[in-house]
Enzyme design. Structure first.
Site, PDB file in Angstrom:
ATOM      1  N   ASP A  52       0.827  -1.207   0.000  1.00  0.00           N
ATOM      2  CA  ASP A  52       0.000   0.000   0.000  1.00  0.00           C
ATOM      3  C   ASP A  52       0.862   1.259   0.000  1.00  0.00           C
ATOM      4  O   ASP A  52       0.724   2.119   0.859  1.00  0.00           O
ATOM      5  CB  ASP A  52      -0.944  -0.032   1.207  1.00  0.00           C
ATOM      6  CG  ASP A  52      -1.805  -1.286   1.227  1.00  0.00           C
ATOM      7  OD1 ASP A  52      -2.967  -1.211   0.819  1.00  0.00           O
ATOM      8  OD2 ASP A  52      -1.290  -2.354   1.649  1.00  0.00           O
TER       9      ASP A  52
ATOM     10  N   ASN B  85      -6.723  -3.984  -4.706  1.00  0.00           N
ATOM     11  CA  ASN B  85      -7.992  -3.516  -5.256  1.00  0.00           C
ATOM     12  C   ASN B  85      -7.853  -2.175  -5.971  1.00  0.00           C
ATOM     13  O   ASN B  85      -8.511  -1.925  -6.981  1.00  0.00           O
ATOM     14  CB  ASN B  85      -9.058  -3.434  -4.162  1.00  0.00           C
ATOM     15  CG  ASN B  85      -8.610  -2.646  -2.945  1.00  0.00           C
ATOM     16  OD1 ASN B  85      -7.708  -3.075  -2.214  1.00  0.00           O
ATOM     17  ND2 ASN B  85      -9.216  -1.499  -2.706  1.00  0.00           N
TER      18      ASN B  85
ATOM     19  N   HIS C  94     -10.229  -2.599   7.609  1.00  0.00           N
ATOM     20  CA  HIS C  94     -11.013  -3.438   6.715  1.00  0.00           C
ATOM     21  C   HIS C  94     -11.475  -4.741   7.367  1.00  0.00           C
ATOM     22  O   HIS C  94     -12.434  -5.365   6.907  1.00  0.00           O
ATOM     23  CB  HIS C  94     -10.206  -3.769   5.449  1.00  0.00           C
ATOM     24  CG  HIS C  94      -9.947  -2.583   4.580  1.00  0.00           C
ATOM     25  ND1 HIS C  94      -8.724  -1.936   4.553  1.00  0.00           N
ATOM     26  CD2 HIS C  94     -10.750  -1.908   3.727  1.00  0.00           C
ATOM     27  CE1 HIS C  94      -8.793  -0.925   3.703  1.00  0.00           C
ATOM     28  NE2 HIS C  94      -9.998  -0.880   3.202  1.00  0.00           N
TER      29      HIS C  94
ATOM     30  N   HIS D  76      -3.879  -0.538   6.371  1.00  0.00           N
ATOM     31  CA  HIS D  76      -2.695   0.325   6.378  1.00  0.00           C
ATOM     32  C   HIS D  76      -2.069   0.361   7.764  1.00  0.00           C
ATOM     33  O   HIS D  76      -2.119   1.376   8.467  1.00  0.00           O
ATOM     34  CB  HIS D  76      -3.073   1.729   5.908  1.00  0.00           C
ATOM     35  CG  HIS D  76      -3.556   1.769   4.495  1.00  0.00           C
ATOM     36  ND1 HIS D  76      -3.871   2.937   3.839  1.00  0.00           N
ATOM     37  CD2 HIS D  76      -3.758   0.763   3.599  1.00  0.00           C
ATOM     38  CE1 HIS D  76      -4.258   2.659   2.601  1.00  0.00           C
ATOM     39  NE2 HIS D  76      -4.210   1.337   2.443  1.00  0.00           N
TER      40      HIS D  76
END
Length: 345
Positions: A63, A134, A237, A265
């Site tokens: 990320d 994603n 998430h 994250h």
């Protein structure tokens, strides 16, 4: 008699014609099915030799692709310092490589601004093995997978799913997890590039089948699976239920040692209480600090850091050392695994 023979000849001709037509149809159907199945081919394999002493050392970051912002450059600098200290063999990226919507094409300057011109340390000029996240699926996924990027920077290797074999020390199974999550398929706010993975059902079925076979055949000391999405997480998430249902049973069946992901994250370590699996989240390569940590089983949760950083892994035939670092390069969490003890489930 002549008419009878003529009739028989005509009937024979029609049968032969029908037979030929049937053969043509069979060939066409085979070609079509082969074309379809070719997009779900057996996992591609790559070889990565361990060091002369039989060890493998690598960094994991996820990320990250924000053109140096949100402390991406600071994390990259510390990765270079630790990478040199450890003499790493390669780097693993857990996805969401380019924010906010992947790459537009092979000539997108984001590849330079977020990757090539950021991870410039000498120690990081090693092979990078990457999966899609994603956010990468919101762009041109084929561009990010294209060999053309390797001509721009030879370090880059990103495929949907693949295997890296490091002799008999370890095997790394990279899994394309975004197509598993149904929320992206029904998402009306964003566009996703599903070319190459449709129909989803067939794609996922074949991927799981290939992964199951590959794990069963593996004789490596360490089996490590890498995907973008979480299986176990206390982060923003949370757990990806589709992976819990479909992927996790395969990991448990084949005594996988580690599942490494990004998506949340943060930096995180959760131990399975009923299998050898250790769940490691390294998704803190740039933007972090969500602040919405979920309650989690205190026995399973070993470490959580709501901030930027990365992790390192040092493997030998018998031992594994996992270390998490923050944005300043400070050690936050260390975990040691002994293969003999670790396998005693």
């Amino acid at each position: 008699m002549i008419l009878s023979n003529l009739a028989m000849a005509c009937l024979s001709y029609e049968r032969t014609r029908a037979s030929r037509l049937h053969l043509v149809l069979v060939v066409l159907l085979y070609c079509i099915s082969s074309e379809i199945s070719s997009s779900f081919a057996e996992l591609q394999r790559f070889e990565h030799a361990p060091k002369d002493d039989g060890s493998i050392r690598f960094l994991v970051v996820g990320d990250w692709g924000r053109r140096g912002f949100y402390n991406q450059s600071k994390v990259a600098w510390q990765m270079g310092r630790i990478g040199e200290k450890l003499d790493i063999d390669f780097v693993i990226s857990t996805g969401d490589n380019f924010y906010g919507d992947g790459l537009k094409g092979v000539n997108d300057l984001a590849f330079l601004d977020s990757f090539k011109n950021i991870y410039t340390a000498k120690s990081l000029q090693k092979q990078w093995y990457s999966v899609l996240g994603n956010h990468d699926y919101r762009g041109n996924t084929e561009a990010q997978l294209s060999p053309a990027l390797r001509k721009i920077d030879s370090r880059w290797l990103c495929l949907r799913s693949f295997i890296v074999n490091a002799a008999e020390i370890a095997e790394f199974f990279f899994v394309d997890t975004t197509p598993f999550a149904t929320k992206y398929i029904t998402d009306k706010k964003h566009q996703y590039d599903w070319s190459g993975v449709s129909p989803h059902g067939a794609y996922i079925t074949n991927l799981l089948k290939d992964l199951n076979v590959a794990l069963r055949k593996s004789s490596a000391k360490w089996k490590i699976v890498i995907g973008h999405h979480t299986i176990r997480s206390a982060g923003h998430h949370g757990e990806t239920q589709e992976l819990v249902r479909h992927l996790l049973p395969i990991l448990k069946a084949h005594n996988v040692d580690m599942y490494i992901n990004g998506h949340d994250h943060c930096l995180q370590h959760i131990s399975s209480l009923n299998s050898p699996i250790q769940y490691f989240t390294s998704g803190a390569g740039s933007k972090a600090w969500r602040g919405d940590i979920k309650e989690y089983n205190s026995e399973a949760m070993k470490f959580f850091h709501d901030g930027q950083g990365f992790m390192s892994v040092n493997l030998t035939r018998s031992d594994a050392l996992i270390v998490f670092y923050d944005v300043l390069g400070r050690i936050l969490h260390t975990w040691k695994l002994n293969k003999q003890l670790h396998s005693a489930f």
